[in-house]
Design a protein around this motif. Structure first.
Motif, PDB file in Angstrom:
ATOM      1  N   TRP A  73       3.328  41.295  89.434  1.00  0.00           N
ATOM      2  CA  TRP A  73       2.434  40.144  89.251  1.00  0.00           C
ATOM      3  C   TRP A  73       3.202  38.949  88.709  1.00  0.00           C
ATOM      4  O   TRP A  73       4.048  39.077  87.838  1.00  0.00           O
ATOM      5  CB  TRP A  73       1.306  40.514  88.286  1.00  0.00           C
ATOM      6  CG  TRP A  73       0.244  39.457  88.183  1.00  0.00           C
ATOM      7  CD1 TRP A  73      -0.822  39.275  89.002  1.00  0.00           C
ATOM      8  CD2 TRP A  73       0.168  38.423  87.184  1.00  0.00           C
ATOM      9  NE1 TRP A  73      -1.568  38.217  88.600  1.00  0.00           N
ATOM     10  CE2 TRP A  73      -0.989  37.665  87.483  1.00  0.00           C
ATOM     11  CE3 TRP A  73       0.950  38.077  86.088  1.00  0.00           C
ATOM     12  CZ2 TRP A  73      -1.379  36.577  86.720  1.00  0.00           C
ATOM     13  CZ3 TRP A  73       0.572  36.982  85.326  1.00  0.00           C
ATOM     14  CH2 TRP A  73      -0.592  36.238  85.636  1.00  0.00           C
ATOM     15  N   THR A  74       2.916  37.778  89.261  1.00  0.00           N
ATOM     16  CA  THR A  74       3.503  36.540  88.744  1.00  0.00           C
ATOM     17  C   THR A  74       2.390  35.528  88.540  1.00  0.00           C
ATOM     18  O   THR A  74       1.254  35.746  88.974  1.00  0.00           O
ATOM     19  CB  THR A  74       4.533  35.939  89.725  1.00  0.00           C
ATOM     20  OG1 THR A  74       3.820  35.510  90.898  1.00  0.00           O
ATOM     21  CG2 THR A  74       5.602  36.933  90.107  1.00  0.00           C
ATOM     22  N   ASP A  75       2.756  34.397  87.937  1.00  0.00           N
ATOM     23  CA  ASP A  75       1.774  33.336  87.682  1.00  0.00           C
ATOM     24  C   ASP A  75       1.071  32.891  88.959  1.00  0.00           C
ATOM     25  O   ASP A  75      -0.060  32.429  88.933  1.00  0.00           O
ATOM     26  CB  ASP A  75       2.471  32.102  87.078  1.00  0.00           C
ATOM     27  CG  ASP A  75       3.001  32.407  85.693  1.00  0.00           C
ATOM     28  OD1 ASP A  75       2.603  33.465  85.173  1.00  0.00           O
ATOM     29  OD2 ASP A  75       3.798  31.611  85.170  1.00  0.00           O
ATOM     30  N   ALA A  76       1.814  32.975  90.079  1.00  0.00           N
ATOM     31  CA  ALA A  76       1.273  32.444  91.322  1.00  0.00           C
ATOM     32  C   ALA A  76       0.175  33.333  91.892  1.00  0.00           C
ATOM     33  O   ALA A  76      -0.574  32.924  92.775  1.00  0.00           O
ATOM     34  CB  ALA A  76       2.403  32.310  92.346  1.00  0.00           C
ATOM     35  N   ASP A  77       0.096  34.561  91.413  1.00  0.00           N
ATOM     36  CA  ASP A  77      -0.883  35.487  91.964  1.00  0.00           C
ATOM     37  C   ASP A  77      -2.248  35.286  91.318  1.00  0.00           C
ATOM     38  O   ASP A  77      -2.356  34.663  90.260  1.00  0.00           O
ATOM     39  CB  ASP A  77      -0.407  36.929  91.756  1.00  0.00           C
ATOM     40  CG  ASP A  77       0.786  37.256  92.639  1.00  0.00           C
ATOM     41  OD1 ASP A  77       0.940  36.587  93.683  1.00  0.00           O
ATOM     42  OD2 ASP A  77       1.564  38.160  92.275  1.00  0.00           O
ATOM     43  N   PRO A  78      -3.311  35.795  91.950  1.00  0.00           N
ATOM     44  CA  PRO A  78      -4.657  35.600  91.394  1.00  0.00           C
ATOM     45  C   PRO A  78      -4.751  36.083  89.950  1.00  0.00           C
ATOM     46  O   PRO A  78      -4.121  37.066  89.571  1.00  0.00           O
ATOM     47  CB  PRO A  78      -5.539  36.448  92.309  1.00  0.00           C
ATOM     48  CG  PRO A  78      -4.773  36.584  93.576  1.00  0.00           C
ATOM     49  CD  PRO A  78      -3.328  36.565  93.204  1.00  0.00           C
ATOM     50  N   ALA A  79      -5.561  35.376  89.173  1.00  0.00           N
ATOM     51  CA  ALA A  79      -5.664  35.679  87.745  1.00  0.00           C
ATOM     52  C   ALA A  79      -6.421  36.965  87.479  1.00  0.00           C
ATOM     53  O   ALA A  79      -6.329  37.543  86.406  1.00  0.00           O
ATOM     54  CB  ALA A  79      -6.319  34.519  87.020  1.00  0.00           C
ATOM     55  N   ASN A  80      -7.217  37.435  88.461  1.00  0.00           N
ATOM     56  CA  ASN A  80      -7.921  38.703  88.244  1.00  0.00           C
ATOM     57  C   ASN A  80      -7.090  39.892  88.686  1.00  0.00           C
ATOM     58  O   ASN A  80      -7.588  41.017  88.760  1.00  0.00           O
ATOM     59  CB  ASN A  80      -9.284  38.692  88.949  1.00  0.00           C
ATOM     60  CG  ASN A  80      -9.154  38.440  90.442  1.00  0.00           C
ATOM     61  OD1 ASN A  80      -8.266  37.724  90.876  1.00  0.00           O
ATOM     62  ND2 ASN A  80     -10.031  39.046  91.214  1.00  0.00           N
ATOM     63  N   ALA A  81      -5.817  39.650  89.036  1.00  0.00           N
ATOM     64  CA  ALA A  81      -4.914  40.756  89.318  1.00  0.00           C
ATOM     65  C   ALA A  81      -3.947  40.894  88.158  1.00  0.00           C
ATOM     66  O   ALA A  81      -3.913  40.038  87.271  1.00  0.00           O
ATOM     67  CB  ALA A  81      -4.151  40.502  90.612  1.00  0.00           C
ATOM     68  N   GLY A  82      -3.182  41.946  88.156  1.00  0.00           N
ATOM     69  CA  GLY A  82      -2.219  42.116  87.078  1.00  0.00           C
ATOM     70  C   GLY A  82      -1.374  43.352  87.300  1.00  0.00           C
ATOM     71  O   GLY A  82      -1.613  44.125  88.230  1.00  0.00           O
TER      72      GLY A  82
END
Lengths: 367, 512, 368
Positions: free
Chosen positions: A128-137
């Protein structure tokens, strides 16, 4: 659909492994709506390996009141996983998805996270990085620390100092385990060497058995591995009368005579943390990573193959790791003679995530 | 043949009667109240056309089928035969049209393993000794240590008969036992059986199509037609005409086409030095040279397995030539679809269901094999219209009197004669220059045989060059203008039909 | 030639065709019901409720628009791999190499995409070139099995299976080597084609365009096999190769062409896996679609049109399998057991064709 409404701001950088949450909005606990956690596995849950490690830890979550855990095994890293996750969301009302295999992340978890912004997705690899959706992790454990402990014990328990490693593919996470195993062994036996054979596949039992036999024939007296199911390697080595170290889950029952210790995940730490947060209605962190210092990995209890010196040295090594003492201390050369590490590296330094070499002392080639 | 049978065997031949045998398969009454009486020591012929019920009768006696009605009496006593094992226990054995020996074992091994009580571990020394003693009592010999695959057809047939004697089965049922033998071999084997029967050592019931053999060797005969008993009598006093009348009944037979004389005999088909490989190495055919003229039938005679089928396959494109050339009107011909059409080459292969049709495709589709890629069935050379295909099929089905419930019925549901008629309709309804025919009447009933032969003759009279490969010498003698004999993969003898006779041809067939 | 009137009237043609069609529907339906009953026994033995099970299969496979779309999405590659088995089967070849052909097709599509995507080629052009590369590579691959069979006498079942393994090894070789995207550290993959070049879903659904392509391919191949001279010649060859040779048909050409078509179908499936699902080629392409396609084709009795519903049925079983696992706590293998039972029962039911009196016109009344 309940609204878990977890915070997406609590990003924690790799290595920090923070358990704190930044915000305390109205959460699931207050709303008293049910929480359903859907977990997908790439293989069978009783594989003596990666999937079993997750499945065992999942029992922790099942005990949390109001939490339903639904599980699906043997889900391929194709759109089958999108479909399984989507089916969990639509048909079972899942609001937290735990995707436990590396290949699930991109594009499947990322795309579904965009499609279902109300559902939380957590994936077991540091992707996961900042660029990915915030509801993922992501959540991840640095297993190489446990392989280092394996190495310490193996170096002390091996009369010859010749160790063998059956590896799947020459990718960074595997190379890191091999190199840490070597550095551990050199701690107790400065002349120790690690001979490695790559099978080229994550699961190829016939070739794994052949590789194990080849290593034993070459004089190795401790064998360990990094493949999906270590069962074949451990059983074959035990059959040949040499010692073994495990990987992923406990293989102690498979080698009553030669088992020393093994590198194991402790997913339970992360899962019970998730469960606590959810019970309190607090948001889940986007990124969790850790190792010995925050109790996210462990070593299998010592078997009959561990000598008293090995046990003492390994216990000391664990204490060092809990104290965040570094494994990679330069100058270190790769086995072609190039200096690859100059000074001391933090155990969670991102540079190590891109490892592409075998250290001096490892017999084998990544090409 | 000087050995004298042991005294004990003399008079042991059993008599057999089957009374009121009836067998029904679904809607078909295969056997309708048939009785047959074979006295002890008889050499009895069972006659009938294909489908007359001969096989059903003997299979019911042998216990392969359970008859719906009827009983079998052996030496006057009723016996219950429910399985072939029961038949064997009662001393009834059968020799089949095709060999049942294991080719890779020796003759002796074949005999020993045929025993129902063959032990799990065989003491070969003891068995060999016992076999040698047994052979002493037999009127004819077979090399016991030779591998069966190395034996000639005649020797194999003798071995089959020896096997029955070895198992002490003294009532023998023979199913067309001479179809794979040369005339000489056939006469020898039947002669030996006749001698044993006359000494009352065995009783023989023989299924046959060949009146010549029946007249020469049998004493009694029984005739079946359409599952019913139509007559019996003394084979020596009854005439062939009487017997065939019983077999075919009042079926109207088409008149045979007249042989027309052609004066202008152009050379049409030439086989020039043909060679083709055998699957197991060596040549299946070698240096085959032959010319066939327009308006001529050349018959190729030979014992089965001497390269005739390889030759037909090579001409039909089913087998590659390793050397040589096929020429039509002096042009090189290759067995491709284009050349078949260009040179108007047609074929009637043996066993049409196996070689000339696709059993699961419909009658209409099978009839369209020559025309499916040409107008009017095909447009633009690739798009098929079912309409014209059907119209053409319906027309040909009517013209050639193919009995089928529908043009859409799979052709495998038709009887043998109707399959052959459908193939004739396909191959002979157009303009034919060269016709390759192989055993066209094998296994067909009387009426179909004469019809098919007259069609072949008609093509000859129209001016086609006909190559007729047949194992039935009578067929060749009836149809051919010239006869060629194939032996050992090559043509050993060619003669005009009027300059030769059955004996001369038979000697060349046997390789002399 | 004596012209005689037909001895049996032939006006019953239509009824024969109707009966054949009715039989072709009745037999598989009975087989499916029988499989369900046998499987119910199995469920009762292990202490589970068959009613719950089949209710879940319905819910998970067809019960809602969402479930149905999932089933169709899963059916997409199965239609194409089913065709990849069915077409050679019509000409008498047992080609089981669709798995490798799919993987090779996916790799070729991804490799073709690299220069086009980095050069900023128009999206439709890129797709066309990717699909053509996939179909050409896979068509060549399976065509090779057909060629070996006809011209070298190598058993096509064995050779296509071995070629399948070689194809997967080739994919691994390139994905871990020359074509590897350096960013794909722990899961070697080719360069992603990027969202702009991804093939999306059919509007109004979640089902990607591969499903539509599969349907079109199935219809096109049905027309090819039943309405063209090529299909007729192929069926002749498949039904009796000796008769086809005796008619002078180019048997070798027909066989190789059918194999090439089969490979192209599998390659097309590989193209959609890359362009619509993964966005890149990697080991995830080896997902077993090629082998499931064999079952699909068998159950469809090698009829290209029948492949469509059977593939959807298998898609539904796979889609519902997850639900069964989750709700009933049964292992993943349960659905495999059901699939296995269906397969065996349907194969066994093959012997029923032509045996049920009701469907038989009186074909045997002509015995002479």
């Amino acid at each position: 659909m309940s609204h878990i409404n977890l915070s997406r701001r609590s990003l924690l950088k790799a290595g920090a492994a923070g358990l704190a949450a930044a915000a305390l909005p109205v959460g699931w606990a207050q709303a008293q709506s049910p929480l359903t956690i859907g977990t997908v596995y790439v293989g069978p849950r009783d594989d003596f390996g990666w999937n079993q490690a997750h499945s065992v830890a999942m029992e922790i979550l099942k005990k949390v009141p109001g939490v339903t855990v639904i599980e699906e095994e043997n889900v391929a890293e194709t759109d089958a996983v999108s479909q399984s996750m989507e089916s969990m969301i639509n048909l079972d009302g899942a609001n937290l998805i735990l995707a436990t295999s590396f290949g699930y992340y991109s594009p499947f978890v990322v795309e579904l996270a965009k499609k279902y912004p109300d559902v939380e997705f957590r994936h077991a690899a540091p992707l996961w990085t900042d660029a990915d959706p915030a509801n993922a992790g992501s959540y991840f454990c640095y297993l190489n620390q446990a392989h280092y402990v394996d190495g310490v014990a193996a170096g002390a328990a091996s009369p010859s100092g010749k160790l063998g490693f059956v590896a799947a593919k020459p990718i960074p996470s595997v190379l890191s385990n091999i190199n840490s195993f070597l550095l551990g062994a050199r701690k107790t036996n400065p002349n120790a060497t690690v001979q490695v054979i790559f099978t080229g596949e994550w699961s190829m039992p016939v070739r794994e058995a052949e590789a194990t036999n080849a290593l034993v024939d070459a004089g190795c007296d401790v064998i360990t591995c990094h493949v999906d199911g270590p069962k074949v390697v451990v059983e074959t080595a035990e059959g040949r009368g040499v010692k073994t170290c495990g990987h992923n889950a406990s293989q102690a029952p498979l080698a009553p005579n030669g088992f020393i210790t093994g590198a194991e995940y402790k997913w339970a730490t992360i899962y019970s943390m998730y469960a606590d947060l959810l019970a309190k209605g607090e948001p889940l962190p986007n990124f969790v990573a850790g190792g010995y210092h925050n109790d996210m990995i462990q070593n299998t209890p010592y078997g009959a193959g561990a000598t008293p010196e090995a046990i003492a040295a390994a216990d000391a090594a664990i204490a060092d790791l809990v104290a965040k003492k570094p494994i990679y201390v330069g100058p270190l050369k790769d086995n072609a003679g190039n200096v690859v590490i100059e000074g001391e590296m933090d155990n969670y330094d991102p540079v190590l995530d891109g490892m592409s070499y075998l250290l001096e002392g490892v017999v084998g080639s990544i090409t | 043949m000087n050995a004298i049978a042991p005294v004990a065997a003399v008079g042991r031949a059993p008599s057999l009667q089957a009374v009121g045998m009836t067998k029904i398969f679904g809607p078909l009454v295969a056997l309708d109240d048939v009785s047959i009486n074979v006295p002890a020591g008889a050499f009895h012929a069972l006659l009938g056309e294909n489908g007359a019920g001969k096989s059903t009768l003997v299979k019911s006696i042998m216990g392969f089928y359970a008859a719906d009605k009827g009983q079998v009496l052996l030496d006057g006593k009723e016996v219950a035969i429910r399985t072939p094992r029961d038949a064997r226990a009662n001393g009834i054995g059968m020799v089949y049209q095709h060999f049942t020996l294991v080719p890779c074992l020796t003759a002796a091994e074949n005999l020993v393993i045929s025993r129902a009580d063959a032990p799990a571990v065989i003491d070969w020394r003891k068995e060999k000794k016992a076999l040698a003693q047994f052979m002493e009592t037999m009127p004819f010999r077979v090399p016991l240590d030779a591998q069966v695959s190395a034996l000639s057809a005649g020797e194999k047939q003798k071995l089959e008969i020896l096997k029955l004697l070895y198992l002490d089965q003294r009532f023998m049922i023979l199913d067309e036992p001479t179809s794979v033998l040369t005339p000489g071999e056939a006469d020898e084997v039947l002669g030996l059986l006749g001698d044993m029967a006359s000494r009352k050592e065995i009783t023989v019931l023989m299924i046959s199509h060949k009146f010549r053999e029946v007249k020469a060797f049998c004493d009694g005969f029984t005739v079946l037609r359409r599952g019913r008993f139509t007559g019996s009598g003394d084979a020596q006093t009854a005439t062939v005409a009487e017997m065939s009348q019983m077999m075919i009944g009042d079926t109207e037979i088409r008149e045979r086409a007249q042989r027309r004389q052609h004066n202008d005999k152009k050379e049409m088909l030439e086989l020039a030095g043909l060679f083709a490989d055998h699957a197991e190495g060596g040549n299946a055919i070698e240096a085959v040279n032959l010319k066939v003229h327009a308006g001529e039938i050349v018959g190729i005679a030979g014992v089965s397995g001497n390269g005739q089928s390889a030759l037909v396959e090579a001409l039909a494109g089913q087998r590659a030539l390793s050397d040589g050339a096929i020429r039509i009107r002096g042009q090189n011909f290759f067995p491709t679809r284009g050349d078949f059409d260009r040179y108007k080459v047609f074929g009637l292969p043996e066993e049409p269901l196996k070689n000339a049709t696709v059993p699961r495709m419909s009658v209409a589709e099978n009839i369209a094999f020559r025309s499916f890629d040409k107008p009017p069935v095909a447009k633009f050379g690739w798009w098929m219209s079912p309409g014209p295909l059907r119209i053409k099929a319906e027309e040909l089905i009517a013209r050639y009197r193919v009995k089928t419930t529908s043009p859409d019925a799979p052709i495998e549901t038709l009887s043998g004669g109707n399959v052959q008629r459908a193939v004739l309709a396909r191959e002979l309804s157009g303009d034919v220059d060269v016709l390759i025919v192989a055993n066209p009447c094998f296994g067909l009933d009387f009426a179909s045989v004469s019809e098919i032969r007259s069609q072949i003759m008609e093509q000859r009279n129209r001016g086609a060059a006909v190559l007729l490969v047949s194992e039935d010498l009578d067929e060749i003698l009836e149809l051919a203008d010239r006869v060629a004999v194939m032996s050992g993969g090559t043509i050993t003898y060619v003669s005009k039909i009027e300059d030769t006779d059955r004996n001369t041809i038979g000697q060349h067939m046997a390789g002399h | 030639m004596t012209v005689a009137s037909p001895s049996v009237p032939i006006h019953r043609a239509t009824s024969v065709r109707t009966l054949k069609l009715a039989e072709a529907i009745f037999v598989p339906v009975v087989a499916l019901i029988a499989s369900a009953l046998i499987f119910s026994l199995f469920l009762l033995v292990i202490g589970q409720s068959p009613l719950d099970f089949f209710a879940l299969i319905w819910t998970g496979g067809f019960g809602s628009s969402f479930s149905l779309q999932q089933s169709l999405q899963r059916a997409a590659p199965l239609i194409l791999t089913g065709l990849a088995f069915a077409i050679p089967a019509r000409i008498g070849l047992t080609i089981i190499g669709a798995e490798g052909a799919l993987v090779l097709g996916g790799l070729s599509a991804a490799a073709m995409a690299i220069p086009l995507v980095s050069g900023g080629a128009p999206v439709p052009i890129t797709w066309i070139f990717m699909a053509l590369a996939a179909m050409a590579a896979s068509g060549f691959w399976i065509g090779l099995a057909g060629w070996l069979r006809h011209y070298r006498g190598v058993n096509e079942t064995i050779s296509s299976l071995l070629l399948s393994y070689i194809a997967i090894a080739i994919m691994n070789f390139f994905v871990e080597g020359a074509l590897r995207d350096p960013a794909s550290a722990n899961k070697p993959s080719t360069m992603p084609i990027g969202d702009a070049y991804r093939i999306g879903a059919i509007p109004g659904t979640d089902v990607h365009w591969g499903f539509a392509a599969g349907i079109l391919a199935a219809i096109a191949l049905w027309v090819l096999m039943s309405r063209t001279t090529f299909g007729f010649a192929a069926r002749m060859t498949g039904g009796n190769v000796r008769a086809a040779q005796a008619q002078g048909l180019p048997v070798g050409f027909l066989m190789v062409t059918c194999c090439v078509i089969a490979g192209a179908c599998a390659g097309l499936a590989g193209f959609f896996e890359v362009a619509a699902i993964h966005g890149q080629a990697n080991a995830s392409l080896v997902a077993g679609y090629g082998f499931t396609g064999i079952l699909v084709a068998f159950l469809a009795r090698h009829n290209p049109l029948m492949v469509i519903p059977i593939a959807i049925l298998f898609g539904a079983l796979a889609a519902a399998g997850g639900l069964v696992q989750r709700r009933m706590g049964m292992p993943d293998a349960t659905v495999l057991v059901l699939q296995g039972i269906i397969f065996v029962v349907l194969l066994a039911s093959d012997t029923l064709y032509g045996r049920i009196k009701f469907f038989q016109a009186d074909l045997r009344g002509d015995r002479t």
